[in-house]
Scaffold this motif. Structure first.
Motif, PDB file in Angstrom:
ATOM      1  N   ARG A 124      -0.644   3.323  -1.789  1.00 14.52           N
ATOM      2  CA  ARG A 124      -1.426   4.528  -2.538  1.00 14.52           C
ATOM      3  C   ARG A 124      -1.512   5.680  -1.621  1.00 14.52           C
ATOM      4  N   PHE A 128       1.919   7.661  -1.524  1.00 13.39           N
ATOM      5  CA  PHE A 128       2.039   8.604  -2.827  1.00 13.39           C
ATOM      6  C   PHE A 128       1.201   9.706  -2.809  1.00 13.39           C
ATOM      7  N   LEU A 129      -0.208   9.433  -2.394  1.00 13.79           N
ATOM      8  CA  LEU A 129      -0.972  10.585  -2.595  1.00 13.79           C
ATOM      9  C   LEU A 129      -0.734  11.626  -1.358  1.00 13.79           C
ATOM     10  N   THR A 130      -0.014  11.381  -0.345  1.00 15.51           N
ATOM     11  CA  THR A 130       0.375  12.372   0.789  1.00 15.51           C
ATOM     12  C   THR A 130       1.734  12.875   0.689  1.00 15.51           C
ATOM     13  N   ASN A 131       2.675  12.153  -0.006  1.00 15.79           N
ATOM     14  CA  ASN A 131       3.940  12.735  -0.168  1.00 15.79           C
ATOM     15  C   ASN A 131       4.003  12.991  -1.741  1.00 15.79           C
ATOM     16  N   LYS A 132       3.267  13.540  -2.396  1.00 13.71           N
ATOM     17  CA  LYS A 132       3.008  13.847  -3.631  1.00 13.71           C
ATOM     18  C   LYS A 132       4.355  14.469  -3.972  1.00 13.71           C
ATOM     19  N   GLU A 133       4.729  15.893  -3.571  1.00 12.89           N
ATOM     20  CA  GLU A 133       5.663  16.695  -4.005  1.00 12.89           C
ATOM     21  C   GLU A 133       7.054  16.020  -3.955  1.00 12.89           C
ATOM     22  N   THR A 162       7.990  12.717  -3.839  1.00 11.75           N
ATOM     23  CA  THR A 162       8.139  11.738  -4.687  1.00 11.75           C
ATOM     24  C   THR A 162       8.104  12.270  -6.045  1.00 11.75           C
ATOM     25  N   LEU A 163       7.328  13.228  -6.403  1.00 10.46           N
ATOM     26  CA  LEU A 163       7.330  13.671  -7.960  1.00 10.46           C
ATOM     27  C   LEU A 163       8.927  14.542  -8.210  1.00 10.46           C
TER      28      LEU A 163
END
Ligand SMILES: NC(=O)C1=CN([C@@H]2O[C@H](COP(=O)(O)OP(=O)(O)OC[C@H]3O[C@@H](n4cnc5c(N)ncnc54)[C@H](O)[C@@H]3O)[C@@H](O)[C@H]2O)C=CC1
Ligand SMILES: O=C(O)C(=O)Cc1ccc(O)cc1
Length: 311
Positions: free
Chosen positions: A242, A245-250, A252-253
């Motif tokens: 969790r 993904f919350l901290t490598n958002k840009e 991974t998106l």
């Protein structure tokens, strides 16, 4: 390897978080004589009790502040989302001249969260071992986890070179191959090679599970090797992933966007019966794999295969 630094690299090492990575480090430090004293702390009382029971560290402490007292190296081995809070707690208790590193799977967010809490005179050298398993907790570690695996360091521009060299030597003596990388580049590379693949594995296992309810679990029972690996990966720690993904958002998106575009193109080719498009795509990906093997790069790190530990 740092020529001027000798074993033990640090007098006292403090491991904050006593899960897979910290417990593997504890075993590797002991086995290779890399420190004189290992102090440990985990937030969970159960993990602290287990660590004490199995003798993982020389001392187990109730607070992170106590654990870092007099430590020459402090390793933050907690989920990425907890790094800032831990840094805030230990900041005032760090020994001047100590090195602080972390093992988080994401680097820029950890730097942003941790660096502001560290006093001047403490050397922060962020890091990431590219080695792991789907297991977690203090009992899951083993000394060879890092052998012939990459350990990426993302030192800040103003990093103390002697502190980086000493940490490098310490990690190399655990069997890791150390390379330096710029933090945002690290996050993009790992989004491609680790973070997005994990998300795909989670999704496929979820889809199969939904289907399994209909077909009485046949999808799991008859699963082929690729899918079995997906189920292994999908068993990884939910808190850790969790936070990734919350901290490598840009990054991974960005990669997920490209992935879904390609997936839609393949979906269209299947729907329209465009065999040529499918064949060409699979020919291209096969050539990539063959190119990797021919270049001798099918490795976790350079001399993989010579006594390397599979995870
Ligand atoms: N599991 C893997 O395969 C890999 C994990 N990493 C990174 O290593 C770090 C640790 O992961 P694991 O060792 O797998 O985790 P784990 O889930 O096995 O252990 C985490 C430990 O941190 C403790 N903890 C959680 N919040 C805390 C807090 N606020 N203060 C003190 N302790 C706290 C827990 O009690 C537990 O002992 C994560 O940042 C992860 O991204 C890096 C490479 C591989
Ligand atoms: O178990 C696996 O397949 C992994 O991919 C291990 C892993 C997980 C997270 C990392 O940041 C690095 C390595």
């Amino acid at each position: 390897m740092a020529g001027i630094v000798h074993k033990p690299f640090y007098n006292r090492v403090a491991l904050i978080g006593l899960g897979l990575i910290a417990s593997s480090m504890a075993h590797a430090i002991r086995e290779n004589g890399l420190a004189r004293h290992i102090a440990g702390h985990a937030k969970s009382a159960e993990s602290r009790a287990t660590a004490a029971e199995i003798g993982l560290c020389d001392s187990v402490h109730e607070t992170a502040a106590e654990a870092v007292k007099d430590a020459d190296l402090v390793v933050l081995a907690v989920p990425v989302g907890a790094m800032g809070k831990v840094a805030e707690e230990i900041g005032p208790h760090l020994k001047p001249g100590a090195t602080v590193t972390d093992v988080g799977s994401v680097k820029q967010a950890v730097i942003d969260a941790v660096a502001p809490h560290l006093p001047p005179g403490v050397h922060f050298v962020p890091g990431h071992p590219i080695a792991g398993t789907e297991h977690s907790g203090p009992r899951s570690g083993f000394a060879t986890l890092f052998r012939n695996r990459w350990w990426l360091l993302t030192p800040l521009a103003q990093a103390d070179m002697a502190a980086v060299a000493c940490l490098r030597g310490f990690l190399e003596h655990m069997g890791a191959h150390v390379e330096e990388m710029e933090p945002t580049h690290h996050d993009l590379v790992l989004a491609v090679t680790s973070h997005t693949p994990h998300l795909i594995a989670y999704t496929m296992v979820g889809v199969a599970d939904d289907l399994g309810r209909v077909t009485d679990s046949e999808v799991i029972k008859y699963s082929a090797a690729g899918f079995r690996d997906f189920t292994r990966i999908a068993a990884s720690d939910p808190t850790m992933w969790r936070d990734v993904f919350l901290t490598n958002k840009e990054a991974t998106l960005e990669i997920l966007g490209r992935f879904t575009e390609e997936l839609f193109a393949l979906q269209r080719a299947i729907r329209t019966g465009d065999g040529e498009a499918l064949f060409d795509y699979f020919t291209r990906t096969r050539a990539i794999r063959r190119g990797i093997i021919e270049a001798g790069q099918d490795t976790a790190a350079p001399d993989f295969g010579r006594g390397a530990a599979e995870t």
